[in-house]
Design a protein around this motif. Sequence first.
Motif: not given
Length: 225
Positions: A113-118, A175-181
């Motif tokens: 939830a903190f490092a992977a993109n999604g 981009a962090i709020p969208v995909t975790n950048a």
Amino acid sequence: MQQKIAAEFLGTFWLTFAGCGSAILMAVIPNRGLGFTGVALAFGLAVLTMSYAVGRISGAHFNPAVTIGLWVGRRLPGVDVLPYIIAQLAGATVAAAVLALIASGRPGFEIGAFAANGYGELSPGKYSLLAALVVEAVVTFFFVFIVMRVTAPGAAAGFAPLAIGLTLSLIHLVAIPVTNASVNPARSTGPALFSGAAYLAQLWLFWLAPVLGGVVGAMVARAVR
């Protein structure tokens, strides 16, 4: 080539360890975490510092999208592309493994939830696949465009790492709020390997969108002189 591979490995390791580590290890602490701004700054500082450290050796790509983009932009010989990407993937994977080991010291904690993109349910803001595709392509377009321009002949000497690091921080704020950048297929692949099948199933987007955006960014950078 051995020196270039070592530089790309170390640079991508530091980018993943420092950037993702800031999110995994600090951002989750209530009232004292870094938040989105701190994580964005960590990614930018990681690239800035390593660019000064090894930029003269490998060009400081630390990102398959940048490597492919610079090849398309005729800044990198084709023979270097695959070794660079392998080194970047190795650096990001080893960094993610170290972070997973550290994070395992906190019972029940998962890095995904903190490092992977999604996207969708795995997006911090529950953004759609289309939103994720667009934001990753657009921010990587500008990232590679800026990399190409600030390292072009005639650009101010010595300031490229600063501009690139600040650009990456700005990208993460968007981009962090969208995909975790992501902006970086290697940085996405490493953490995904330790985050479960759901993140691995979405990994294709975090290769496709950054590479596509990077290629177009390089082409535009060559056209704008």
